[in-house]
Scaffold this active site. Sequence first.
Site, mmCIF file in Angstrom:
data_model
loop_
_atom_site.group_PDB
_atom_site.id
_atom_site.type_symbol
_atom_site.label_atom_id
_atom_site.label_comp_id
_atom_site.label_asym_id
_atom_site.label_seq_id
_atom_site.Cartn_x
_atom_site.Cartn_y
_atom_site.Cartn_z
ATOM 1 C CE LYS A 78 -19.862 58.635 53.147
ATOM 2 N NZ LYS A 78 -19.540 58.835 52.217
ATOM 3 C CB SER A 158 -16.818 59.697 50.959
ATOM 4 O OG SER A 158 -17.627 58.632 50.705
ATOM 5 C CB SER A 182 -16.850 55.472 50.252
ATOM 6 O OG SER A 182 -16.323 56.580 49.452
#
Lengths: 495, 95
Positions: A78, A158, A182
């Site tokens: 990420k 997210s 998330s």
Amino acid sequence: MSDLNALTISEARDRMRAGEFTAAELTESCLQQIESAGALNAFVHNTPELAMDQAKAADRRLQEGDTSGMCGIPLGIKDLFCTLHVPSQAGSRILEGFKPEYESTVTQNLWNSGAVMLGKLNMDEFAMGSSNETSVYGNAVNPWRRGNDSAQLTPGGSSGGSASAVAADLCLAATGTDTGGSIRQPAAFTGIVGLKPTYGRCSRWGVVAFASSLDQAGPMTKSVRDAAIMLRAMAGHDPKDSTSMDLAVPDFESALTGDIKGRKIGIPQEYRMEGMPSEIEKLWQDGAEMLRDAGAEIVDISLPHTKYALPAYYVIAPAEASSNLARYDGVRYGHRAKLAAGDGITEMYEKTRAEGFGPEVQRRVMIGTYVLSAGFYDAYYRRAQRVRTLIRKDFEDVFNDGVDAILTPTTPSAAFGLGEMASADPIQMYLNDVFTVTVNLAGLPGVSVPVGVDTQGLPLGLQLIGRPWEEGDLLNSAYVLEKAAGFVSKPAKWW
Amino acid sequence: MSIDTDTARRVAHLARIKVEEEALAALAADFNAILKFVEQLNEVDVEGVEPTTAVMPMRLKRREDVVTDGGYPEKILANAPDAREGFFAVPKVVE
């Protein structure tokens, strides 16, 4: 040697050890997939050369008999994790061009165990969002579609790029971070496993901070076993994060016995939301039945302060974000606005932050600023932190009564269409986190497991919540649920 | 409690984010929607409840008070938008 990219971590590990293929071949297979998956917009900074170097090093380790479960496993990371000399932007314009001079502890732990970095993954800006639509890179796309409908769906957020990449087999697994859901919400939207560990299990050092008392990194994988293997490599005490727990990291995989006889699984009545789709309700009941059939005792429980979790979160998270994001001022790194003649330092800050932050980040920073400002601190922030104590106590009471894990839906719906929420007010988007946010406020471990599909063929997930520091036990319950559900569907390739 | 455009302007300034005058009304409306939502917290009886300060109870670790890091200014400045002679450069702040 086709489709190596579609393997799970445990399959690849076992077969590489058996000498069936090399880490270099496995990595090449993933790099090829990434190359042809531009339409998913999951990978935003590719590191193929680094990946091949790491893969070759992993092959040497494997030849020498390396026993780390992650050796040679290609991962997506990420964009929130700082990675040495590789762009790390947190999905934000304000960090354009930022190449850290250091490596986050979690990614360093992964590289030390021999894992391979394929590149950086798309995400909502500063991890603020539930649809990946606040990203400076544009949204990531869910590989799943509603039957034959070509409408593009959100992979959730997210950690949307992480979820999309794992579900589409661009990598074997990915790192995510979870502040209010998330990791778990995107995992549910894409039919994969997502684990948020206990707060303090993984170091936050080098992970771009959103809300420090809620943020936690975790694995996003194709199976529960993979989550156990990867968490072990990510976790551990770090002197550079004073909130990381000095506690031995167990072999989580060995906890996957498949035996949950006599375990007590709680069903919280407060999670039965008005207007919840009947498909979700049924999935939840089916999940409880599966655990009962495996020998668990299903009990009704009450978590009375559940409805206040989301409002408390939307005070605490923006407040912490407003403090954390104060560092983006155009001085030390990232974007600086062009200044007009006569502009001073205040104009530099104000223009830089207006240009560098997107609308949702600006909104949350300002809400946070407001609730922390003189005269409002007690009414908003202090009150929210007191409510948080009550939410934590709800869980403590239930665990003290002998409940081992709690079963809930992960999300109130399946993946929705990109752009569908564009005209909704911010609160509508926030409701995505209604079942996941309590876990962050209480610091507990939570895992989303894919359990079924809705009538349109989209994946749905259930969440299991465990006792603090007992991820092994939690993952064992998740493993039983995974086996019983037998979720094997994959998205049909259109990208 | 309702936020007007004057308050929105003040909050934007406190947060050091430039918001154009014509955008303030919409911003105030967003703030009000969010604050209305969080005002549910007023229903909760928090009498005698301590605020959460540590999510997981643990004793803060201590270490010896010695220098453990540093000595690489070029790395610190590597990402600066404007660095000169070993310093971060900013617009003039003193007359």
